[in-house]
Design an enzyme around this catalytic site. Structure first.
Site, PDB file in Angstrom:
ATOM      1  CB  THR A 282      31.158 160.644  61.628  1.00 16.09           C
ATOM      2  OG1 THR A 282      29.962 161.409  61.775  1.00 16.09           O
ATOM      3  CG2 THR A 282      32.346 161.566  61.442  1.00 16.09           C
TER       4      THR A 282
ATOM      5  CD  GLN B 290      46.398 136.961  58.878  1.00 13.82           C
ATOM      6  OE1 GLN B 290      45.363 136.882  59.532  1.00 13.82           O
ATOM      7  NE2 GLN B 290      47.436 137.636  59.320  1.00 13.82           N
TER       8      GLN B 290
ATOM      9  CB  ALA C  98      44.399 149.573  58.902  1.00 18.82           C
TER      10      ALA C  98
ATOM     11  CB  CYS D 266      38.678 135.730  66.184  1.00 20.49           C
ATOM     12  SG  CYS D 266      39.366 136.944  65.053  1.00 20.49           S
TER      13      CYS D 266
END
Length: 389
Positions: free
Chosen positions: A236, A178, A199, A328
């Site tokens: 990947t 945060q 991000a 959440c």
């Protein structure tokens, strides 16, 4: 016009970040594990992004591991820090994000650790004397304490916590999801073994984050497979996301001082306006103190409005996006574990406002105006036709 005041849940993508990412969707789309031209281009982009983040944190590139976000980074730090050091005692707080609490509680349930929660006061301030006592009277410990709380905004002094952990040889992990992008982290001075970034909390893309680890710590990958991320996280790499992550953090550091002044202005205005319009408003934790909380978060406790109105639904209908706590858990029906830890909130409703550089004072005023209408005729509102700072 819809007003977005839930930036602690996620932030809008910065257009400069999108422009940095765009070529890696279309032209430079190679797999970074491939040895041909397209693959080498993607690999160079990842290395460049890793170098940017390392420079911003005053660390080395090999200390940065890219992940799918903050939860994966927290899980990796906790499991690696405890298992690689053979630690049996873990210390945390009741206010941590569930990515931390649920991971530690699972380890406790499996019999791997003894989990201890730090004492705290009614505002959610943690007892550092209690931490020192625990560290001084026990074997080596793992300490997980966040920097800025995502629900009430409380800031912990992680510099002091890190110094305390270093004195007693404890491993220190801080969930900085945060606060990353709002504060400058100098990792050698901070004495933290693990830090975390995601991000989408600082105007980057969703689905990408990173874990910083000190050179003393060995990582055990949660995901096994290929040799990506220095064999510490298989799969990947999300090249476009990683490019966007680095650009977003770079912009956040570049604009930090201006952005923080703007956030403080918005927060102080909202506090003032709420006090003017709702007589019984109070503020949870330290969120109304700009010196002790994130400038981007204000957690508000309000009397129940007239006619049983659900404040969050009402504000949504008024084109205002806010939350009652962590996004959440907004659909779980379980309530906020952070607010529960602060104590009972009898007859109160909670709204979390969280701001970004893109919010305006006009949006703050509009939100308060709409909120205050819930208290018309209840005796709990203070109503004037005009008021100003």
């Amino acid at each position: 016009m819809r007003i977005y005041l839930d930036n602690a849940a996620t932030t809008p993508l910065n257009r400069e970040v999108f422009l940095a990412m765009e070529p890696y969707f279309f032209e430079n789309f190679g797999n970074p594990s491939s040895s041909h031209h397209h693959g080498r281009g993607a690999k160079v982009a990842i290395a460049h992004a890793r170098g940017i983040i390392a420079d911003l944190l005053n660390s080395s590139p090999d200390q940065i591991v890219f992940t799918s976000g903050g939860s994966e980074a927290d899980n990796t730090a906790i499991l690696s820090g405890i298992r690689s050091n053979g630690i049996r005692l873990a210390i945390t707080s009741a206010f941590e994000h569930h990515a931390v609490l649920h991971t530690l509680q699972a380890l406790e349930k499996n019999g791997e650790i003894n989990l201890v929660y730090l004492q705290h006061d009614a505002a959610g301030n943690l007892s550092l004397p209690h931490l020192e006592k625990l560290l001084s009277t026990n074997e080596k410990a793992f300490v997980s304490l966040m920097h800025g709380n995502n629900e009430i905004g409380n800031l912990n002094d992680i510099s002091e916590i890190g110094a305390c952990c270093k004195r007693y040889g404890a491993v220190f992990h801080s969930d900085t999801v945060q606060s990353m992008g709002q504060y400058r982290y100098d990792t050698p001075d901070l004495k933290a073994d693990f830090l975390v970034g995601s991000a989408h909390k600082f105007h980057g893309p969703k689905g990408v984050g990173f874990l910083y680890r000190s050179t003393k710590q060995t990582l055990y990958p949660l995901i096994n497979g290929g040799a990506q991320e220095q064999k510490q996280r298989a799969g990947t790499e999300n090249v476009t996301g990683i490019v966007g992550l680095a650009k977003a953090l770079e912009i956040s550091y570049r604009n930090r001082d201006v952005a923080q002044r703007h956030l403080i202005q918005l927060k102080e205005r909202l506090i003032y306006k709420l006090k003017e319009r709702v007589a019984e408003v109070t503020f949870n934790g330290n969120s109304a103190n700009t010196a002790l909380s994130l400038n981007s978060v204000l957690s508000v406790s309000l009397p129940d409005p007239q006619n049983g109105i659900d404040l969050l639904s009402y504000l949504d209908q008024q084109q205002i996006s806010v939350s009652g706590g962590s996004a959440c858990n907004s659909h779980s029906g379980a309530g906020s574990h952070v607010l529960t830890a602060l104590g009972p909130q009898f007859g109160r409703s909670t709204v979390r406002f969280s701001f970004s550089r893109y919010n305006t004072e006009e949006e703050i005023d509009y939100a308060v105006e709409k909120l205050a209408k819930c208290y018309v005729g209840t005796g709990k509102g203070v109503f004037t036709e005009e008021f100003s700072l």
